[in-house]
Design a protein around this motif. Structure first.
Motif, PDB file in Angstrom:
ATOM      1  N   VAL A 244      26.133  13.435  11.803  1.00  0.00           N
ATOM      2  CA  VAL A 244      25.256  12.774  10.828  1.00  0.00           C
ATOM      3  C   VAL A 244      23.830  12.896  11.343  1.00  0.00           C
ATOM      4  N   LYS A 245      22.928  13.344  10.489  1.00  0.00           N
ATOM      5  CA  LYS A 245      21.529  13.462  10.888  1.00  0.00           C
ATOM      6  C   LYS A 245      20.644  13.293   9.667  1.00  0.00           C
ATOM      7  N   TRP A 246      19.339  13.159   9.927  1.00  0.00           N
ATOM      8  CA  TRP A 246      18.337  13.058   8.869  1.00  0.00           C
ATOM      9  C   TRP A 246      17.284  14.140   9.081  1.00  0.00           C
ATOM     10  N   THR A 247      16.740  14.643   7.986  1.00  0.00           N
ATOM     11  CA  THR A 247      15.567  15.515   8.072  1.00  0.00           C
ATOM     12  C   THR A 247      14.359  14.747   7.550  1.00  0.00           C
ATOM     13  N   PHE A 248      13.226  15.012   8.161  1.00  0.00           N
ATOM     14  CA  PHE A 248      11.985  14.330   7.790  1.00  0.00           C
ATOM     15  C   PHE A 248      10.878  15.358   7.629  1.00  0.00           C
ATOM     16  N   THR A 249      10.172  15.301   6.482  1.00  0.00           N
ATOM     17  CA  THR A 249       9.018  16.157   6.234  1.00  0.00           C
ATOM     18  C   THR A 249       7.823  15.258   5.986  1.00  0.00           C
ATOM     19  N   ASP A 250       6.803  15.352   6.874  1.00  0.00           N
ATOM     20  CA  ASP A 250       5.656  14.446   6.738  1.00  0.00           C
ATOM     21  C   ASP A 250       4.661  14.982   5.719  1.00  0.00           C
ATOM     22  N   ARG A 251       3.537  14.257   5.552  1.00  0.00           N
ATOM     23  CA  ARG A 251       2.555  14.616   4.526  1.00  0.00           C
ATOM     24  C   ARG A 251       1.849  15.935   4.837  1.00  0.00           C
ATOM     25  N   ASN A 253       3.542  18.509   5.800  1.00  0.00           N
ATOM     26  CA  ASN A 253       4.620  19.479   5.633  1.00  0.00           C
ATOM     27  C   ASN A 253       5.244  19.914   6.959  1.00  0.00           C
ATOM     28  N   ALA A 254       5.142  19.057   7.966  1.00  0.00           N
ATOM     29  CA  ALA A 254       5.811  19.322   9.244  1.00  0.00           C
ATOM     30  C   ALA A 254       7.232  18.766   9.183  1.00  0.00           C
ATOM     31  N   HIS A 255       8.201  19.509   9.714  1.00  0.00           N
ATOM     32  CA  HIS A 255       9.610  19.145   9.613  1.00  0.00           C
ATOM     33  C   HIS A 255      10.160  18.734  10.980  1.00  0.00           C
ATOM     34  N   LYS A 256      11.108  17.801  10.940  1.00  0.00           N
ATOM     35  CA  LYS A 256      11.849  17.476  12.156  1.00  0.00           C
ATOM     36  C   LYS A 256      13.182  16.837  11.779  1.00  0.00           C
ATOM     37  N   GLN A 257      14.129  16.903  12.726  1.00  0.00           N
ATOM     38  CA  GLN A 257      15.449  16.310  12.523  1.00  0.00           C
ATOM     39  C   GLN A 257      15.565  15.030  13.342  1.00  0.00           C
ATOM     40  N   ILE A 258      16.288  14.073  12.783  1.00  0.00           N
ATOM     41  CA  ILE A 258      16.482  12.780  13.436  1.00  0.00           C
ATOM     42  C   ILE A 258      17.983  12.517  13.511  1.00  0.00           C
ATOM     43  N   ASN A 259      18.492  12.256  14.721  1.00  0.00           N
ATOM     44  CA  ASN A 259      19.893  11.848  14.870  1.00  0.00           C
ATOM     45  C   ASN A 259      19.948  10.602  15.744  1.00  0.00           C
ATOM     46  N   GLU A 287       5.144   8.349   6.848  1.00  0.00           N
ATOM     47  CA  GLU A 287       5.213   8.621   5.415  1.00  0.00           C
ATOM     48  C   GLU A 287       5.679  10.051   5.172  1.00  0.00           C
ATOM     49  N   GLY A 288       6.562  10.206   4.184  1.00  0.00           N
ATOM     50  CA  GLY A 288       7.030  11.543   3.856  1.00  0.00           C
ATOM     51  C   GLY A 288       8.377  11.512   3.172  1.00  0.00           C
ATOM     52  N   LEU A 289       9.088  12.643   3.252  1.00  0.00           N
ATOM     53  CA  LEU A 289      10.362  12.835   2.572  1.00  0.00           C
ATOM     54  C   LEU A 289      11.503  12.811   3.578  1.00  0.00           C
ATOM     55  N   TYR A 290      12.511  12.000   3.292  1.00  0.00           N
ATOM     56  CA  TYR A 290      13.680  11.866   4.161  1.00  0.00           C
ATOM     57  C   TYR A 290      14.933  12.303   3.397  1.00  0.00           C
ATOM     58  N   ARG A 291      15.855  12.931   4.115  1.00  0.00           N
ATOM     59  CA  ARG A 291      17.126  13.354   3.513  1.00  0.00           C
ATOM     60  C   ARG A 291      18.254  13.168   4.527  1.00  0.00           C
ATOM     61  N   CYS A 292      19.366  12.570   4.050  1.00  0.00           N
ATOM     62  CA  CYS A 292      20.525  12.333   4.904  1.00  0.00           C
ATOM     63  C   CYS A 292      21.479  13.531   4.811  1.00  0.00           C
ATOM     64  N   ILE A 293      21.963  13.994   5.965  1.00  0.00           N
ATOM     65  CA  ILE A 293      22.864  15.150   6.024  1.00  0.00           C
ATOM     66  C   ILE A 293      24.107  14.761   6.824  1.00  0.00           C
ATOM     67  N   SER A 303      22.080  14.307   0.851  1.00  0.00           N
ATOM     68  CA  SER A 303      21.697  13.318  -0.162  1.00  0.00           C
ATOM     69  C   SER A 303      20.474  13.826  -0.912  1.00  0.00           C
ATOM     70  N   SER A 304      20.100  13.118  -1.959  1.00  0.00           N
ATOM     71  CA  SER A 304      18.826  13.397  -2.619  1.00  0.00           C
ATOM     72  C   SER A 304      17.678  12.936  -1.712  1.00  0.00           C
ATOM     73  N   VAL A 305      16.479  13.372  -2.021  1.00  0.00           N
ATOM     74  CA  VAL A 305      15.312  13.081  -1.179  1.00  0.00           C
ATOM     75  C   VAL A 305      14.832  11.647  -1.407  1.00  0.00           C
ATOM     76  N   ILE A 306      14.450  10.988  -0.324  1.00  0.00           N
ATOM     77  CA  ILE A 306      13.839   9.662  -0.392  1.00  0.00           C
ATOM     78  C   ILE A 306      12.369   9.796  -0.007  1.00  0.00           C
ATOM     79  N   ASN A 307      11.485   9.382  -0.903  1.00  0.00           N
ATOM     80  CA  ASN A 307      10.042   9.414  -0.635  1.00  0.00           C
ATOM     81  C   ASN A 307       9.634   8.043  -0.101  1.00  0.00           C
ATOM     82  N   ALA A 308       9.246   7.993   1.170  1.00  0.00           N
ATOM     83  CA  ALA A 308       8.882   6.726   1.816  1.00  0.00           C
ATOM     84  C   ALA A 308       7.386   6.706   2.102  1.00  0.00           C
ATOM     85  N   SER A 309       6.753   5.575   1.810  1.00  0.00           N
ATOM     86  CA  SER A 309       5.312   5.457   2.045  1.00  0.00           C
ATOM     87  C   SER A 309       4.935   4.006   2.263  1.00  0.00           C
ATOM     88  N   LEU A 310       3.710   3.810   2.718  1.00  0.00           N
ATOM     89  CA  LEU A 310       3.178   2.461   2.885  1.00  0.00           C
ATOM     90  C   LEU A 310       2.806   1.880   1.530  1.00  0.00           C
TER      91      LEU A 310
END
Length: 427
Positions: A244-251, A253-259, A287-293, A303-310
């Motif tokens: 189980v992991k998450w992908t994160f794309t910030d404002r 457009n930098a990408h990283k994985q979170i586990n 802030e950015g786009l999160y997706r669960c994998i 999952s579908s994309v979650i847009n998270a922001s302040l």
């Protein structure tokens, strides 16, 4: 020949006229599905006895008072089998929880003769089920599932005579004197007075291994700076999940994985048991786009994309006017007390009178009243013609009256003169 006679004898002994010998579960080796996961599905009747997978929905409503005997069977391709049996004399060992049943000491077993040191374990290391004898490290029966090799799992291994030398967390196929069964089956001998028929339609082939179905209840979420933000994720997988992991794309457009091992001071969750992700002390950089994998050996589900922001800064609201504030205070105080209908009539009387006065209309200013006194303009030529004819007609009438009066004016004047002369003579 011996095995065939054994099978015939067992079936004759268990099949009574007063009971129904019912297959409720079948799972073939190397099907990629854990036995307990398949058993624990709900409202599912699928497959048939000839298929690799079969599940009867009676599992969902098992009544132990209806079961005279319970059989867990290691079934061979030849049609022979080895059984672990529980009888009605020990119905307390039966349960809709297969894992719990397999932990019980059976009333009868084809796997060796029971000794006090024997252990019946479930979910032990890579074994869903393990019947072993610790005194000499022997394995007599086991259901083995290797998460690292789900395509070749499960394996139904046994050595019914003397047991096989057993080593913890080691592939049992490497053990000496080990044998494998083709499938694992559960049969129940159900009293004919009980209803064991299916309550849901057979859905056809049972669900096989597929990529996980991953869901989230969020699409756009905001939070205050410094708060912890929980991003929801849930999944369904027929086969065991491997990651189980998450992908994160910030404002930017930098990408990283979170586990689960990524910066524990910043993130938590993203595990098999808790797939949702918590972002601690949320800030602008988060802030950015999160997706669960979620992954299994068949692939990855997303999952579908979650847009998270302040959350945007909101200016303080203007203070209420005194009159409005007084109303709020008044009604807040009234709501704290339960009044009778008569009390409410007294309390609301001045308010209602004021509302009636404010809502009362001045009918003299209504358009319907004003329009009664105003002739509507009609620019049609026919209307104008009729209007002119009316004016001419009225003019003739009025003119005729005036003309008659004018023509008789001299006669009336002469008559008045004569009356005046006669009066003078009399005097």
């Amino acid at each position: 020949m011996y095995q065939q006679m054994k099978v015939l004898f067992i079936f004759l002994s268990i099949c009574k006229l007063s009971a129904s010998f019912t297959l409720v579960l079948k799972i073939k080796k190397q099907s990629g599905i854990k036995v307990f996961d398949f058993w624990n599905m709900t409202n599912l009747h699928c497959g048939d006895s000839m298929a690799d997978l079969y599940r009867h929905d009676y599992i969902d409503r098992i009544d132990i008072n209806c079961i005279s005997s319970w059989y867990n069977m290691f079934w061979m391709e030849s049609g022979t089998f080895l059984q672990i049996k529980y009888t009605e004399s020990n119905r307390h060992k039966m349960s809709s929880n297969l894992q719990q049943v397999l932990q019980e000491i059976p009333d009868y077993s084809d796997f060796s003769t029971y000794q006090l040191s024997d252990q019946y374990l479930t979910n032990h290391g890579k074994y869903e089920y393990l019947y072993k004898r610790p005194s000499n490290s022997k394995l007599f029966a086991g259901i083995y599932f290797d998460p690292a090799d789900p395509g070749n799992s499960p394996q139904f291994v046994y050595n019914s005579d003397q047991g096989s030398p057993y080593t913890e967390n080691t592939d049992p196929l490497t053990f000496s004197n080990i044998e494998t069964a083709d499938s694992f089956r559960v049969y129940l001998n159900i009293d004919s007075s009980c209803d064991s028929t299916s309550q849901v339609p057979n859905s056809g082939p049972c669900p096989g291994p597929t990529i996980p179905i991953v869901n989230t209840s969020m699409t756009y979420v905001t939070t205050q700076a410094g708060a912890n933000l929980n991003l929801h994720c849930s999944y369904h997988s027929v086969v065991v999940v491997t990651g189980v992991k998450w992908t994160f794309t910030d404002r930017n457009n930098a990408h990283k994985q979170i586990n689960e091992t990524t910066n524990p001071s910043k993130y938590s969750g993203s595990t098999y048991s808790t797939p949702s992700l918590t972002v601690k002390s949320f800030s602008q950089s988060d802030e950015g786009l999160y997706r669960c994998i979620v992954e299994n050996y068949k692939g990855s589900g997303m999952s579908s994309v979650i847009n998270a922001s302040l959350a945007p800064n909101v200016e303080p609201m203007c203070p209420c006017s005194c009159e409005y504030k007084d109303k709020l205070i008044f009604w807040a105080a009234q709501n704290q007390t339960n009044h009778t209908l008569e009390e409410w009539q007294v309390i609301l009387a001045p308010v209602i009178q004021k509302l009636e006065k404010e809502l009362k209309l001045d009918t003299s200013n209504l358009s319907s009243t004003i329009n009664k006194r105003i002739s509507a303009k009609d620019s049609r030529p026919s209307s104008q013609t009729f209007g002119m004819l009316g004016i001419v007609f009225l003019s003739f009438i009025v003119g005729g009256v005036i003309f008659v009066d004018i023509t008789s004016f001299k006669r009336h004047r002469d008559a008045l003169k004569k009356v005046g002369i006669r009066g003078n003579r009399v005097t």
